[in-house]
Scaffold this motif. Sequence first.
Motif, short mmCIF file in Angstrom:
data_model
loop_
_atom_site.label_atom_id
_atom_site.label_comp_id
_atom_site.label_asym_id
_atom_site.label_seq_id
_atom_site.Cartn_x
_atom_site.Cartn_y
_atom_site.Cartn_z
N VAL A 85 -12.58 -49.72 14.54
CA VAL A 85 -11.32 -48.47 14.24
C VAL A 85 -12.15 -47.15 14.13
N ASP A 86 -13.00 -46.88 13.80
CA ASP A 86 -13.97 -45.92 13.49
C ASP A 86 -14.60 -45.46 14.77
N LYS A 87 -15.03 -46.66 15.52
CA LYS A 87 -15.50 -46.22 17.08
C LYS A 87 -14.14 -45.57 18.12
N VAL A 88 -13.30 -46.22 17.84
CA VAL A 88 -11.80 -46.85 18.57
C VAL A 88 -11.22 -44.92 18.41
N SER A 89 -11.12 -44.40 17.45
CA SER A 89 -11.19 -42.73 16.79
C SER A 89 -11.81 -41.98 17.36
N ASP A 90 -13.24 -42.51 17.71
CA ASP A 90 -14.26 -41.83 18.31
C ASP A 90 -13.81 -41.32 19.53
N GLU A 92 -11.32 -42.10 21.42
CA GLU A 92 -9.45 -41.32 21.53
C GLU A 92 -9.96 -39.24 21.77
N GLY A 93 -11.10 -39.00 20.96
CA GLY A 93 -11.29 -38.08 20.22
C GLY A 93 -11.97 -37.37 21.28
N LYS A 94 -13.10 -37.62 22.11
CA LYS A 94 -13.95 -37.74 22.54
C LYS A 94 -13.21 -37.61 23.88
N LEU A 95 -11.82 -38.73 24.16
CA LEU A 95 -11.16 -38.36 25.49
C LEU A 95 -10.42 -36.92 25.38
N SER A 96 -9.75 -37.01 24.96
CA SER A 96 -8.84 -35.38 24.29
C SER A 96 -9.53 -34.70 24.70
N ASP A 101 -11.09 -30.57 28.72
CA ASP A 101 -11.58 -29.85 29.65
C ASP A 101 -11.61 -29.46 30.44
N PHE A 102 -10.81 -30.45 31.06
CA PHE A 102 -10.51 -30.77 32.47
C PHE A 102 -9.69 -30.39 33.14
N LYS A 103 -8.51 -30.18 31.46
CA LYS A 103 -7.22 -29.41 32.02
C LYS A 103 -7.82 -27.73 32.25
#
Length: 122
Positions: A85-90, A92-96, A101-103
């Motif tokens: 769960v912690d890895k997925v949350s990290d 998700e945060g990086k992807l966000s 940044d891309f936007k």
Amino acid sequence: MRGLMYMKKVDDTQKSILIGVGVAFLVGIATFLFSTETAQTKTKATVNRHKAKHYVKDKFNNSSSAKSLVDKLSDDEVNKLLGTVDKVSDLEGKLSDMTSDFKDYMQDKSKDAKKAVKKARK
């Protein structure tokens, strides 16, 4: 003479009390040191299980079957679940952050392109 015997008796009593307190203190410290690791492990396992139940409750709309599944997991499995769960949350945060940044990058390039088109028209 009587005073000396009384004083010696008091000294022996004080020594006995100090020895008794010292032994009790050492036994208390030894008990604390040996039981602390076990107590910490049990406490951590309980806290992790509670976190896992809370996570499952949030993600599966308070499903009682999902929460009962957490009860059936071993402590090691609960730890692995929380680690995932912690890895997925990290991620998700990086992807966000990357999406944001891309936007911003695309908006900047769009503005630059509009400026270039205006210059070209002049």
